[in-house]
Design a protein around this motif. Sequence first.
Motif, PDB file in Angstrom:
ATOM      1  N   ALA A 578      -9.680  11.839  -9.502  1.00 39.88           N
ATOM      2  CA  ALA A 578      -8.371  11.211  -9.662  1.00 39.88           C
ATOM      3  C   ALA A 578      -7.243  12.170  -9.289  1.00 39.88           C
ATOM      4  O   ALA A 578      -6.074  11.903  -9.572  1.00 39.88           O
ATOM      5  N   SER A 579      -7.581  13.270  -8.627  1.00 39.43           N
ATOM      6  CA  SER A 579      -6.565  14.262  -8.273  1.00 39.43           C
ATOM      7  C   SER A 579      -5.609  13.711  -7.224  1.00 39.43           C
ATOM      8  O   SER A 579      -6.047  13.204  -6.181  1.00 39.43           O
ATOM      9  N   PRO A 580      -4.302  13.808  -7.471  1.00 37.84           N
ATOM     10  CA  PRO A 580      -3.329  13.342  -6.476  1.00 37.84           C
ATOM     11  C   PRO A 580      -3.267  14.245  -5.250  1.00 37.84           C
ATOM     12  O   PRO A 580      -2.588  13.934  -4.271  1.00 37.84           O
ATOM     13  N   GLY A 581      -4.007  15.354  -5.300  1.00 33.19           N
ATOM     14  CA  GLY A 581      -4.058  16.224  -4.134  1.00 33.19           C
ATOM     15  C   GLY A 581      -5.000  15.701  -3.071  1.00 33.19           C
ATOM     16  O   GLY A 581      -5.044  16.242  -1.956  1.00 33.19           O
ATOM     17  N   GLU A 582      -5.760  14.671  -3.385  1.00 31.48           N
ATOM     18  CA  GLU A 582      -6.665  14.089  -2.406  1.00 31.48           C
ATOM     19  C   GLU A 582      -5.862  13.348  -1.335  1.00 31.48           C
ATOM     20  O   GLU A 582      -4.833  12.743  -1.628  1.00 31.48           O
ATOM     21  N   THR A 583      -6.340  13.403  -0.129  1.00 36.08           N
ATOM     22  CA  THR A 583      -5.721  12.672   0.974  1.00 36.08           C
ATOM     23  C   THR A 583      -6.720  11.661   1.529  1.00 36.08           C
ATOM     24  O   THR A 583      -7.912  11.985   1.678  1.00 36.08           O
ATOM     25  N   PHE A 584      -6.261  10.464   1.808  1.00 31.44           N
ATOM     26  CA  PHE A 584      -7.158   9.455   2.392  1.00 31.44           C
ATOM     27  C   PHE A 584      -6.410   8.774   3.522  1.00 31.44           C
ATOM     28  O   PHE A 584      -5.181   8.808   3.601  1.00 31.44           O
ATOM     29  N   TYR A 585      -7.174   8.181   4.411  1.00 33.77           N
ATOM     30  CA  TYR A 585      -6.605   7.653   5.646  1.00 33.77           C
ATOM     31  C   TYR A 585      -6.755   6.127   5.691  1.00 33.77           C
ATOM     32  O   TYR A 585      -7.798   5.563   5.301  1.00 33.77           O
ATOM     33  N   THR A 586      -5.712   5.476   6.132  1.00 34.21           N
ATOM     34  CA  THR A 586      -5.726   4.024   6.365  1.00 34.21           C
ATOM     35  C   THR A 586      -5.181   3.786   7.769  1.00 34.21           C
ATOM     36  O   THR A 586      -4.906   4.738   8.517  1.00 34.21           O
ATOM     37  N   GLY A 587      -4.972   2.521   8.104  1.00 31.27           N
ATOM     38  CA  GLY A 587      -4.401   2.197   9.408  1.00 31.27           C
ATOM     39  C   GLY A 587      -3.007   2.769   9.571  1.00 31.27           C
ATOM     40  O   GLY A 587      -2.513   2.924  10.693  1.00 31.27           O
ATOM     41  N   GLY A 588      -2.366   3.097   8.444  1.00 33.99           N
ATOM     42  CA  GLY A 588      -1.025   3.652   8.516  1.00 33.99           C
ATOM     43  C   GLY A 588      -0.996   5.161   8.555  1.00 33.99           C
ATOM     44  O   GLY A 588       0.083   5.768   8.491  1.00 33.99           O
ATOM     45  N   GLY A 589      -2.194   5.799   8.575  1.00 33.34           N
ATOM     46  CA  GLY A 589      -2.245   7.256   8.646  1.00 33.34           C
ATOM     47  C   GLY A 589      -2.680   7.874   7.336  1.00 33.34           C
ATOM     48  O   GLY A 589      -3.275   7.210   6.470  1.00 33.34           O
ATOM     49  N   ALA A 590      -2.384   9.153   7.149  1.00 35.51           N
ATOM     50  CA  ALA A 590      -2.774   9.885   5.944  1.00 35.51           C
ATOM     51  C   ALA A 590      -1.940   9.403   4.749  1.00 35.51           C
ATOM     52  O   ALA A 590      -0.721   9.244   4.855  1.00 35.51           O
ATOM     53  N   GLN A 591      -2.629   9.180   3.618  1.00 30.58           N
ATOM     54  CA  GLN A 591      -1.968   8.659   2.421  1.00 30.58           C
ATOM     55  C   GLN A 591      -2.271   9.559   1.230  1.00 30.58           C
ATOM     56  O   GLN A 591      -3.361  10.146   1.111  1.00 30.58           O
ATOM     57  N   THR A 592      -1.306   9.665   0.329  1.00 27.83           N
ATOM     58  CA  THR A 592      -1.500  10.326  -0.957  1.00 27.83           C
ATOM     59  C   THR A 592      -1.009   9.384  -2.049  1.00 27.83           C
ATOM     60  O   THR A 592      -0.414   8.338  -1.779  1.00 27.83           O
ATOM     61  N   PHE A 593      -1.237   9.747  -3.292  1.00 25.85           N
ATOM     62  CA  PHE A 593      -0.858   8.870  -4.398  1.00 25.85           C
ATOM     63  C   PHE A 593      -0.433   9.696  -5.603  1.00 25.85           C
ATOM     64  O   PHE A 593      -0.697  10.901  -5.675  1.00 25.85           O
ATOM     65  N   ASN A 594       0.184   9.029  -6.565  1.00 23.44           N
ATOM     66  CA  ASN A 594       0.528   9.635  -7.845  1.00 23.44           C
ATOM     67  C   ASN A 594      -0.102   8.802  -8.954  1.00 23.44           C
ATOM     68  O   ASN A 594      -0.181   7.577  -8.867  1.00 23.44           O
ATOM     69  N   ASN A 595      -0.552   9.453 -10.013  1.00 22.97           N
ATOM     70  CA  ASN A 595      -1.093   8.760 -11.177  1.00 22.97           C
ATOM     71  C   ASN A 595       0.045   8.338 -12.106  1.00 22.97           C
ATOM     72  O   ASN A 595       1.016   9.082 -12.291  1.00 22.97           O
ATOM     73  N   PHE A 596      -0.071   7.146 -12.709  1.00 18.05           N
ATOM     74  CA  PHE A 596       0.905   6.705 -13.696  1.00 18.05           C
ATOM     75  C   PHE A 596       0.890   7.648 -14.886  1.00 18.05           C
ATOM     76  O   PHE A 596       1.933   8.013 -15.438  1.00 18.05           O
ATOM     77  N   ASP A 597      -0.321   8.048 -15.289  1.00 17.71           N
ATOM     78  CA  ASP A 597      -0.490   8.986 -16.395  1.00 17.71           C
ATOM     79  C   ASP A 597      -0.902  10.330 -15.803  1.00 17.71           C
ATOM     80  O   ASP A 597      -1.969  10.462 -15.203  1.00 17.71           O
ATOM     81  N   SER A 598      -0.046  11.332 -15.943  1.00 16.90           N
ATOM     82  CA  SER A 598      -0.316  12.641 -15.340  1.00 16.90           C
ATOM     83  C   SER A 598      -1.562  13.304 -15.921  1.00 16.90           C
ATOM     84  O   SER A 598      -2.147  14.192 -15.290  1.00 16.90           O
ATOM     85  N   ASP A 599      -2.005  12.871 -17.106  1.00 16.30           N
ATOM     86  CA  ASP A 599      -3.222  13.436 -17.696  1.00 16.30           C
ATOM     87  C   ASP A 599      -4.450  13.116 -16.856  1.00 16.30           C
ATOM     88  O   ASP A 599      -5.500  13.766 -16.990  1.00 16.30           O
ATOM     89  N   ASP A 600      -4.359  12.064 -16.001  1.00 12.64           N
ATOM     90  CA  ASP A 600      -5.498  11.697 -15.167  1.00 12.64           C
ATOM     91  C   ASP A 600      -5.655  12.611 -13.954  1.00 12.64           C
ATOM     92  O   ASP A 600      -6.674  12.556 -13.256  1.00 12.64           O
TER      93      ASP A 600
END
Length: 613
Positions: A578-600
Amino acid sequence: MNRPLVRLPLRTTGTAPVRKWLKWGLAAAFLLALAFAARFMQVEIETSRLQARYLSELTRDVGFSVENGPSHSIRFPQADKGPYDSRLGYALLPSFQKRLLERGFEISAQSRDSERMLSLADNGLFIPYAEKDQAGLQLFDGTGAPLFGAQFPGRVYDSFDSIPPLVVNSLLFIEDRYLLDPDQPNRNPAIDWGRFSRALVDQGARVFNRHQSTPGGSTLATQIEKFRHSADGRTATPPEKLRQIASASVRAYLNGPQTMPARQQIVVHYLNSVPLAAQPGIGEINGIGDGLAAWYGRDFNDVNRILKAPSTEENLAEQGEAFRQVLSLMIAQRAPSYLLNHGYTELERLTDSYLRLLATGGVISTPLRDAALSAQVDLRHAPQKTQNADSYVSRKAVTSMRSHLLAALGIPSFYELDRLDLQAKGTLNNAVQQAVSERLAAAATRDGAQAAGIVGYEMLRPADDPSKIAYSFTLFERRDGANLVRVQTDSVNQPFDINSGARLNLGSTAKMRTVVTYLQIVSDLHARYGSMSIPELKAVKPDPNDQLTRWALDYLTHTPDRSLQAMLDAAVERKYSASPGETFYTGGGAQTFNNFDSDDNSRILTVHRAFQH
């Protein structure tokens, strides 16, 4: 010399007198037989003795039993026939059964008709059984607690003794004077020989004079058969009339040769189910009770109390008004759509005429006649609409069940659904449903929202109005391999159901779409590799970046249970970072995310647990 031809008379030896006496003897025997037959018919018409013996024997084996599983010895009313059979759903049972079986339902128990009942139905008679005057949709929750109940007609006589004698005597005087004759215990109530013979004569005269009036020969028993079971509630042909008579005769002797209890029930059935047209906002109106409420705005119990009371100077006016209203409805059944609408002036004239006839016949007193004649009675064409005290939120469970029944049975409207003789039990738990509904309603207030914990950072602000937010909640319980809906409600105080009727296009639904897509891919992999042997699986060389295929091959190689359900269960227990440091790719290019709960951020979660979060 020619001799004249002389004709001599033949001598007789007594043959002619014998033939003469034989002829007169045969004539006398024929007259005696005719007289005997006439006398026999007269006795039979007066007593119905032979009919009672034959029909009670005939109906002795009429019946049915309910046994487990589907039945192959059952008859249903024809779908294009009587209003009663269509309204209560009996004629629609074959189509209901077909639709439900196609949707995975099973027949747990069904009626088995006796051979005699099958024979009567196959010979064209209406199916003989104890019919209901009142029926409607009944809904129960998963615990058996009642959720909803409809009864049509809504106001009925429970028994013969509950009917005011004034109403009974007036009805019999108008429609069937000898129905309750105590001197004829075996009487067949289906036919009045005097009226029937006059009707036959009038029908014969109509062949030569099409303007000849043809008053009906129907008894109350045959009228019930007509408006319940004949096509459109009418007698279209002479054979249909004979069918009504035969069916009513069989029904009268179902409980033996003594027919007085059956004849009393005929009066009850007639008053409870006589058709009295329809009104906008109400629909079809049947029975004197509902007729009084719909057409005159009268309380049924109040009218019965007034008519049962002895006539006095103090109550004569209200008794006259109540009696006039009841009498007019008895008369209106002859052409209800006309007489209770544009022809009400004609109905008033007929009512006045019958009031005078009833007084002349000794059925009502002269003071009651005069009070009824002077009563001013107007129809109520605009029914008063009553507001339901319950909110739509509290009825979400009922609305949901009724909507599902509409779809399952193929019924076009709630109006028709509610009039079916139908009981249904759902999976909802109404106690929990109402508790959840109350919490959702409370969350629409500032204090309730604060108590629910939805006011705070990245949620509602203290100044926000929570009443503008719609909340919905659905709870399933997994039991015996099935997902049972226990709660389905929302906070919208409207008939609209968010859970089943809304189409959402929100960002949060992306999570649902992602999980569904994930499981679809796993299902496809199972279909592709699930039947392979272990050597075949090991021979497959997937793309190094195709992590799901690599996992599927490994799982199928080592698991003892290769069923689809087991593989799906294992797929949702796979762990991901669940690390927000992970990067994943979609048709729109490289994507990152943030967790609603930072404990995750530092957690590694299963798909199952992550979706819950």
